[in-house]
Design an enzyme around this catalytic site. Structure first.
Site, PDB file in Angstrom:
ATOM      1  N   HIS A 197     -40.939  29.054  22.763  1.00 55.84           N
ATOM      2  CA  HIS A 197     -39.833  30.012  22.703  1.00 55.84           C
ATOM      3  C   HIS A 197     -39.006  29.859  21.434  1.00 55.84           C
ATOM      4  O   HIS A 197     -38.469  30.838  20.911  1.00 55.84           O
ATOM      5  CB  HIS A 197     -38.942  29.852  23.939  1.00 55.84           C
ATOM      6  CG  HIS A 197     -38.125  31.060  24.231  1.00 55.84           C
ATOM      7  ND1 HIS A 197     -38.672  32.250  24.672  1.00 55.84           N
ATOM      8  CD2 HIS A 197     -36.800  31.296  24.094  1.00 55.84           C
ATOM      9  CE1 HIS A 197     -37.717  33.147  24.811  1.00 55.84           C
ATOM     10  NE2 HIS A 197     -36.583  32.598  24.482  1.00 55.84           N
ATOM     11  N   CYS A 253     -45.288  43.471  26.199  1.00 53.55           N
ATOM     12  CA  CYS A 253     -44.137  42.957  25.446  1.00 53.55           C
ATOM     13  C   CYS A 253     -44.254  41.474  25.110  1.00 53.55           C
ATOM     14  O   CYS A 253     -43.265  40.839  24.761  1.00 53.55           O
ATOM     15  CB  CYS A 253     -42.840  43.220  26.205  1.00 53.55           C
ATOM     16  SG  CYS A 253     -42.788  42.509  27.845  1.00 53.55           S
TER      17      CYS A 253
END
Length: 578
Positions: A192, A508
């Site tokens: 992330h 996405c």
């Protein structure tokens, strides 16, 4: 030259700012007797987290040359030993039990005591051991506090940030333009932190294990986030070479900017909507500059990071309304809270703790349905923000139809409350959809279609959970392969089911932002891709060079394959020809 993983493209030449983690603001609390055992447990949990960090760093250092790897490995083994059998841990536990200190205070007090005992001793070996104990103690304190270090605030504008590790919470505090680039010893290109670096457009190299040795603040550094290279104290020849590479990179980026106003369509005039994923409000300007046709994924976690409280409905409304308004009536898909895994909120962590495996634990819709007050506040803020533009609501980590049924019940109840209290909200509520990022959801797609108005495939977690590989774990991240046939078949089945049930579908995850995969999505019938703002123009360029019918034929050939290596070769061959 130190090799790492190119996590975010770009070439930067600048001065190093080595992140100083020495200063920690310690909150001293005297705990009641009935909380002593809980605080001891907290201490040991912090020890476990610290040991895990050190083991990850040791694993990353295995890529170094043998002598350097051994030297760093011995040091890290010593640090681990200090956290398992040392006066530091025993002293902290004694202070919690006998003096009723909270865990962070107890560790800080032990460090101060040891430093005072050794302060008058001139022996360099003993001084080094005292410094080691302090380093280990500070690491433990940071894990116990779970808060972003204030040292980030001291980085000069344009500096190259050098750190052992940066968390997503650290990244949330970085502003594009304030930091030229960053390099970390720990981390993978699919984690992330890397995703946020790409979203913010900050060049980055992660997993450069040797970066923590032999660098000083102010040293000249070259960071090549494309090749994953870091040059310390470059020569004139290095500066000339990388200066030329930087010029070439900037020229290519300028050429891409010419595509902003051109339609995102294939050579045979098939329209592909390109939306942006955003982590922070500051990205909206880049989204618009790069010609996105909407925001396909607004990750709402930014409102919870780096705060020791939970933002209420009004605070969330103000944040979301600002973003929606800036998008000038382009669609904005807002994902409800997905705290967990790498993404931690201090207030929730302090209140609820974390399970043994956060990626498989209380996160996404599970947390929202456990804490309906959080979900209600967020849904109310989104509904109020929807008056400022076109909004959709996306629910993460969905597994069952029952979860979506319950979320919709709460959604309708919140809408009724807002109307009763005089708030204006749309007569027809914004569409409510589900993230398809768990294999169980992908395999139950027809049932979910009865309760969802749209779907969004999250390829990052779908790949991670299907392959049982933690993409942020340095030891196994190399096996994280989105081209595994199981991943491609799941995506294809979801695409067919969405078309069959007339439910809009987007992709996405990070795959959507990689031009390499664009022909596959086009060939599967997908017409909405959402990605980091910096990926919009490269993907648009790829779309405009493709023919949808040829992509469909090639994708079918690829879907018949079972070997990921063979799939990769076929895809690259097609990309070379198209």
């Amino acid at each position: 030259m130190i090799a790492g993983l190119g996590a975010s493209g770009g070439i930067v030449i600048g001065r190093a700012f080595v992140l100083d983690r020495q200063y920690i603001h310690v909150i001293r609390q005297t705990i009641p007797a009935d909380r002593i055992e809980q605080e001891v447990t907290t201490l040991h949990r912090g020890v476990d987290d610290s040991i895990e960090q050190l083991r990850r760093l040791k694993s990353q250092s295995g890529a170094l040359e043998a002598s350097a790897s051994d030297e760093l490995g011995f040091l890290l083994d010593a640090y681990i030993q200090m956290l398992t059998q040392s006066r530091l841990l025993r002293g902290a536990e004694d202070r919690i039990r006998q003096q009723k200190m909270n865990a962070v205070w107890a560790v800080s007090d032990v460090i101060d005591s040891i430093a005072q005992q050794f302060s008058g001793i001139k022996d360099r070996y003993i001084a080094a051991r005292a410094a080691d104990i302090r380093e280990v103690g500070l690491r433990l304190m940071r894990c116990l506090m779970g808060e972003t270090d204030r040292a980030l605030d001291n980085a000069p504008r344009g500096a190259i940030l050098i750190a052992e590790e940066l968390s997503p919470a650290d990244m949330a505090r970085l502003q594009p333009g304030n930091v030229g680039a960053f390099v970390t010893a720990i981390g993978g290109a699919e984690g992330h932190t890397a995703i946020m670096a790409r979203a913010l457009g900050i060049p980055a190299v992660l997993g450069a294990a040797d970066i923590i040795r032999g660098i000083s603040g102010g040293d000249t550094v070259i960071v090549d986030g494309i090749r994953g290279e870091v040059i310390l104290r470059p020569t004139d020849a290095d500066l000339k070479l990388y200066g030329k590479r930087r010029e070439d990179w900037l020229a290519a980026r300028t050429k891409l900017l010419g595509l902003r106003s051109l339609p995102s369509e294939t050579k045979d005039k098939v329209q592909v909507d390109l939306h942006a994923n955003i982590e922070l409000p500051v990205e909206v300007t880049t989204v618009l500059q790069n010609g996105a046709s909407g925001i396909g994924l607004l990750r709402s976690e930014f409102m919870f990071m780096n705060k020791n409280y939970l933002p209420d409905e009004e605070e969330q409304y103000q944040e979301l309304a600002g973003i929606v308004s800036q998008m000038n009536d382009l669609p904005v898909t807002i994902r409800t809270l997905d705290i967990g895994g790498e993404k931690l909120a201090v207030a929730l962590q302090n209140e609820m703790g974390s399970g043994p495996n956060p990626a498989l634990g209380l996160r996404g819709v599970r947390l929202s349905l456990r804490r309906e007050d959080l979900l209600e506040a967020q849904l109310a803020a989104i509904l109020r923000a929807s008056l400022h533009g076109r909004v959709r609501v996306l629910v993460p980590m969905v597994v069952t139809v029952a979860e979506m049924v319950r979320v919709r019940q709460i959604y309708n109840r919140v809408a009724d409350r807002l109307r009763a209290n005089g708030h204006k909200i749309p007569k027809t509520l914004p569409p409510l959809g589900a993230m398809i990022e768990i294999p169980a959801a992908a395999l139950s797609i027809d049932a979910l279609a009865r309760e969802c108005e749209f779907f969004a495939i999250g390829t990052n977690d779908l790949t991670q959970y299907t392959l049982a590989i933690d993409r942020s774990d340095d030891q196994v991240a190399h096996s994280y392969d989105p081209l595994h046939p199981a991943i491609l078949r799941l995506i294809h089945e979801v695409s067919k089911a969405s078309l069959r049930n007339n439910v809009p579908l987007s992709v996405c995850g990070e795959m959507a932002g990689d031009p390499r995969y664009t022909p596959l999505f086009l060939g599967m019938g997908l017409r909405n891709l959402s990605m980091s703002p910096g990926s919009l123009l490269p993907v648009k360029q790829r779309v405009r060079r493709l023919d949808s019918r040829t992509s469909e034929y090639q994708t079918q050939q690829i879907l018949d394959q079972w070997d990921p290596a063979r799939i990769a070769v076929m895809l690259d061959d097609f990309n070379d020809l198209a």
